[in-house]
Design a protein around this motif. Structure first.
Motif, PDB file in Angstrom:
ATOM      1  N   PRO A  41       0.817  -1.215   0.000  1.00  0.00           N
ATOM      2  CA  PRO A  41       0.000   0.000   0.000  1.00  0.00           C
ATOM      3  C   PRO A  41       0.850   1.263   0.000  1.00  0.00           C
ATOM      4  O   PRO A  41       2.053   1.222   0.297  1.00  0.00           O
ATOM      5  CB  PRO A  41      -0.821  -0.118   1.290  1.00  0.00           C
ATOM      6  CG  PRO A  41       0.010  -0.984   2.175  1.00  0.00           C
ATOM      7  CD  PRO A  41       0.702  -1.953   1.267  1.00  0.00           C
ATOM      8  N   SER A  42       0.225   2.372  -0.323  1.00  0.00           N
ATOM      9  CA  SER A  42       0.906   3.658  -0.266  1.00  0.00           C
ATOM     10  C   SER A  42       1.413   3.908   1.148  1.00  0.00           C
ATOM     11  O   SER A  42       0.720   3.624   2.123  1.00  0.00           O
ATOM     12  CB  SER A  42      -0.064   4.762  -0.678  1.00  0.00           C
ATOM     13  OG  SER A  42       0.543   6.019  -0.593  1.00  0.00           O
ATOM     14  N   GLY A  43       2.651   4.410   1.241  1.00  0.00           N
ATOM     15  CA  GLY A  43       3.228   4.701   2.552  1.00  0.00           C
ATOM     16  C   GLY A  43       3.834   3.506   3.257  1.00  0.00           C
ATOM     17  O   GLY A  43       4.193   3.595   4.434  1.00  0.00           O
ATOM     18  N   SER A  44       3.989   2.400   2.530  1.00  0.00           N
ATOM     19  CA  SER A  44       4.503   1.182   3.168  1.00  0.00           C
ATOM     20  C   SER A  44       6.020   1.144   3.252  1.00  0.00           C
ATOM     21  O   SER A  44       6.589   0.263   3.903  1.00  0.00           O
ATOM     22  CB  SER A  44       3.999  -0.056   2.430  1.00  0.00           C
ATOM     23  OG  SER A  44       4.424  -0.041   1.077  1.00  0.00           O
ATOM     24  N   GLY A  45       6.705   2.079   2.562  1.00  0.00           N
ATOM     25  CA  GLY A  45       8.166   2.113   2.606  1.00  0.00           C
ATOM     26  C   GLY A  45       8.837   1.643   1.337  1.00  0.00           C
ATOM     27  O   GLY A  45      10.067   1.609   1.249  1.00  0.00           O
ATOM     28  N   LYS A  46       8.034   1.304   0.328  1.00  0.00           N
ATOM     29  CA  LYS A  46       8.591   0.749  -0.912  1.00  0.00           C
ATOM     30  C   LYS A  46       9.574   1.702  -1.584  1.00  0.00           C
ATOM     31  O   LYS A  46      10.714   1.345  -1.890  1.00  0.00           O
ATOM     32  CB  LYS A  46       7.468   0.403  -1.905  1.00  0.00           C
ATOM     33  CG  LYS A  46       6.340  -0.428  -1.355  1.00  0.00           C
ATOM     34  CD  LYS A  46       5.291  -0.748  -2.403  1.00  0.00           C
ATOM     35  CE  LYS A  46       4.628   0.461  -3.028  1.00  0.00           C
ATOM     36  NZ  LYS A  46       3.827   1.261  -2.080  1.00  0.00           N
ATOM     37  N   SER A  47       9.121   2.925  -1.841  1.00  0.00           N
ATOM     38  CA  SER A  47       9.969   3.902  -2.530  1.00  0.00           C
ATOM     39  C   SER A  47      11.164   4.308  -1.671  1.00  0.00           C
ATOM     40  O   SER A  47      12.268   4.520  -2.187  1.00  0.00           O
ATOM     41  CB  SER A  47       9.151   5.139  -2.924  1.00  0.00           C
ATOM     42  OG  SER A  47       8.189   4.799  -3.900  1.00  0.00           O
ATOM     43  N   THR A  48      10.948   4.413  -0.374  1.00  0.00           N
ATOM     44  CA  THR A  48      12.063   4.748   0.525  1.00  0.00           C
ATOM     45  C   THR A  48      13.133   3.669   0.449  1.00  0.00           C
ATOM     46  O   THR A  48      14.331   3.971   0.381  1.00  0.00           O
ATOM     47  CB  THR A  48      11.561   4.899   1.977  1.00  0.00           C
ATOM     48  OG1 THR A  48      10.587   5.935   2.023  1.00  0.00           O
ATOM     49  CG2 THR A  48      12.707   5.256   2.915  1.00  0.00           C
ATOM     50  N   LEU A  49      12.721   2.406   0.448  1.00  0.00           N
ATOM     51  CA  LEU A  49      13.690   1.315   0.330  1.00  0.00           C
ATOM     52  C   LEU A  49      14.489   1.443  -0.954  1.00  0.00           C
ATOM     53  O   LEU A  49      15.722   1.328  -0.954  1.00  0.00           O
ATOM     54  CB  LEU A  49      12.957  -0.029   0.359  1.00  0.00           C
ATOM     55  CG  LEU A  49      13.838  -1.264   0.165  1.00  0.00           C
ATOM     56  CD1 LEU A  49      14.860  -1.384   1.292  1.00  0.00           C
ATOM     57  CD2 LEU A  49      12.985  -2.524   0.076  1.00  0.00           C
ATOM     58  N   LEU A  50      13.805   1.717  -2.051  1.00  0.00           N
ATOM     59  CA  LEU A  50      14.474   1.852  -3.336  1.00  0.00           C
ATOM     60  C   LEU A  50      15.504   2.979  -3.295  1.00  0.00           C
ATOM     61  O   LEU A  50      16.632   2.834  -3.774  1.00  0.00           O
ATOM     62  CB  LEU A  50      13.433   2.125  -4.426  1.00  0.00           C
ATOM     63  CG  LEU A  50      13.711   1.566  -5.816  1.00  0.00           C
ATOM     64  CD1 LEU A  50      13.789   0.047  -5.768  1.00  0.00           C
ATOM     65  CD2 LEU A  50      12.620   1.993  -6.784  1.00  0.00           C
ATOM     66  N   ARG A  51      15.121   4.100  -2.701  1.00  0.00           N
ATOM     67  CA  ARG A  51      15.998   5.269  -2.669  1.00  0.00           C
ATOM     68  C   ARG A  51      17.204   5.073  -1.749  1.00  0.00           C
ATOM     69  O   ARG A  51      18.229   5.721  -1.931  1.00  0.00           O
ATOM     70  CB  ARG A  51      15.199   6.503  -2.257  1.00  0.00           C
ATOM     71  CG  ARG A  51      14.194   6.941  -3.322  1.00  0.00           C
ATOM     72  CD  ARG A  51      13.208   7.968  -2.790  1.00  0.00           C
ATOM     73  NE  ARG A  51      13.874   9.230  -2.501  1.00  0.00           N
ATOM     74  CZ  ARG A  51      14.101  10.190  -3.393  1.00  0.00           C
ATOM     75  NH1 ARG A  51      13.706  10.038  -4.650  1.00  0.00           N
ATOM     76  NH2 ARG A  51      14.706  11.310  -3.061  1.00  0.00           N
ATOM     77  N   THR A  52      17.092   4.186  -0.774  1.00  0.00           N
ATOM     78  CA  THR A  52      18.264   3.916   0.072  1.00  0.00           C
ATOM     79  C   THR A  52      19.300   3.066  -0.667  1.00  0.00           C
ATOM     80  O   THR A  52      20.484   3.103  -0.333  1.00  0.00           O
ATOM     81  CB  THR A  52      17.868   3.187   1.373  1.00  0.00           C
ATOM     82  OG1 THR A  52      17.306   1.901   1.067  1.00  0.00           O
ATOM     83  CG2 THR A  52      16.905   4.009   2.201  1.00  0.00           C
ATOM     84  N   ILE A  53      18.860   2.324  -1.686  1.00  0.00           N
ATOM     85  CA  ILE A  53      19.786   1.424  -2.387  1.00  0.00           C
ATOM     86  C   ILE A  53      20.814   2.204  -3.194  1.00  0.00           C
ATOM     87  O   ILE A  53      21.933   1.728  -3.407  1.00  0.00           O
ATOM     88  CB  ILE A  53      18.997   0.433  -3.276  1.00  0.00           C
ATOM     89  CG1 ILE A  53      18.172  -0.521  -2.393  1.00  0.00           C
ATOM     90  CG2 ILE A  53      19.928  -0.373  -4.179  1.00  0.00           C
ATOM     91  CD1 ILE A  53      17.241  -1.453  -3.166  1.00  0.00           C
ATOM     92  N   ASN A  54      20.455   3.410  -3.655  1.00  0.00           N
ATOM     93  CA  ASN A  54      21.481   4.208  -4.352  1.00  0.00           C
ATOM     94  C   ASN A  54      21.845   5.480  -3.594  1.00  0.00           C
ATOM     95  O   ASN A  54      22.430   6.404  -4.155  1.00  0.00           O
ATOM     96  CB  ASN A  54      21.057   4.522  -5.794  1.00  0.00           C
ATOM     97  CG  ASN A  54      19.891   5.483  -5.864  1.00  0.00           C
ATOM     98  OD1 ASN A  54      19.281   5.803  -4.848  1.00  0.00           O
ATOM     99  ND2 ASN A  54      19.585   5.943  -7.059  1.00  0.00           N
TER     100      ASN A  54
END
Length: 246
Positions: A41-54
């Motif tokens: 769901p929205s706000g679950s941390g998906k995009s944040t996880l992606l952005r920490t990888i780079n």
């Protein structure tokens, strides 16, 4: 979890935005050539996880190793690591004052020191790959949303990355433009690119993913093959989410 040959190793990562815990003790390994689709769901941390990888987002604790290098160790050159990790965003982030061709050649010439003629040849090859060679001289404003996103994918590939990250690449597109972008991503997956994709496109996940990761409230709640996650989810929260979107 994958073996120690993983190209991405995420260990016990936590990330806070003030009182909000965006990532809560997240661990995940991704092997070279693997295709992982992250849903939730929205706000679950998906995009944040992606952005920490780079390294676009810092982390508060834990470790992230990309191709053998600790992404958040300040003694490592973050730009060198990022050069190996292409990223495609929801909003295409193209340089508005540069043509499609110029968008593709800029980073290789400046960062990789690629000679201009070589950078141009590679750019044209990539525009061919995304079926946009005829738009090489067009500016972003002259392109549809789907065309802009395909240029953005080609631009990321122009750096010859080892890993491609996609942050909901079709979410800003009209429905008729989604298919053309997903076709490019499917082609890329079949060529063996390591891919981590945050997406709500469940058909794409079923077709392409080696594993599907379900996140909620900053945690990974379930990981499995697409058939298992979609047809027989182990967690009630996963089941409830899928019932709402499928």
């Amino acid at each position: 979890m994958q073996n120690s040959g993983s190209i991405i190793e995420i260990r016990n990562v936590c990330k806070n935005f003030g009182p909000l815990r965006a990532l809560d003790n997240v661990s995940l390994d991704i092997s070279q050539g693997e295709k992982v689709v992250v849903i939730g769901p929205s706000g679950s941390g998906k995009s944040t996880l992606l952005r920490t990888i780079n390294g676009l987002e810092t982390i508060d604790s834990g470790t992230i190793i990309v191709d053998g290098k600790n992404i958040h160790d300040r003694t490592n050159n973050i730009n060198e690591i990022r050069a190996e990790v292409g990223m495609v965003f929801q909003s295409f982030n193209l340089f508005r004052h540069k043509t499609a061709l110029e968008n593709l050649t800029l980073a290789p010439m400046k960062i990789r020191r690629t000679p201009p003629m070589d950078a141009k040849a590679k750019a044209l090859e990539l525009l061919d790959k995304v079926n946009l060679r005829d738009k090489a001289g067009s500016y972003p404003a002259q392109l549809s949303g789907g065309q802009q996103q395909r240029v953005a994918i080609a631009r990321a590939l122009a750096m010859n990355p080892k890993i491609m990250l996609f942050d909901e690449p079709t979410s800003a597109l009209d429905p008729e433009m989604i298919k053309e972008v997903l076709e490019v991503m499917v082609k890329l997956a079949r060529e063996g690119m390591t891919m981590v994709v945050v997406s709500h496109e469940m058909g794409f996940a079923r077709e392409v993913a080696d594993r599907v990761v379900f996140m909620d409230c900053g945690q990974i709640l379930e990981i499995g093959a697409p058939l298992q996650v979609f047809e027989n989810p182990r967690r009630p929260r996963t089941r409830k989410f899928l019932e709402q979107i499928i």
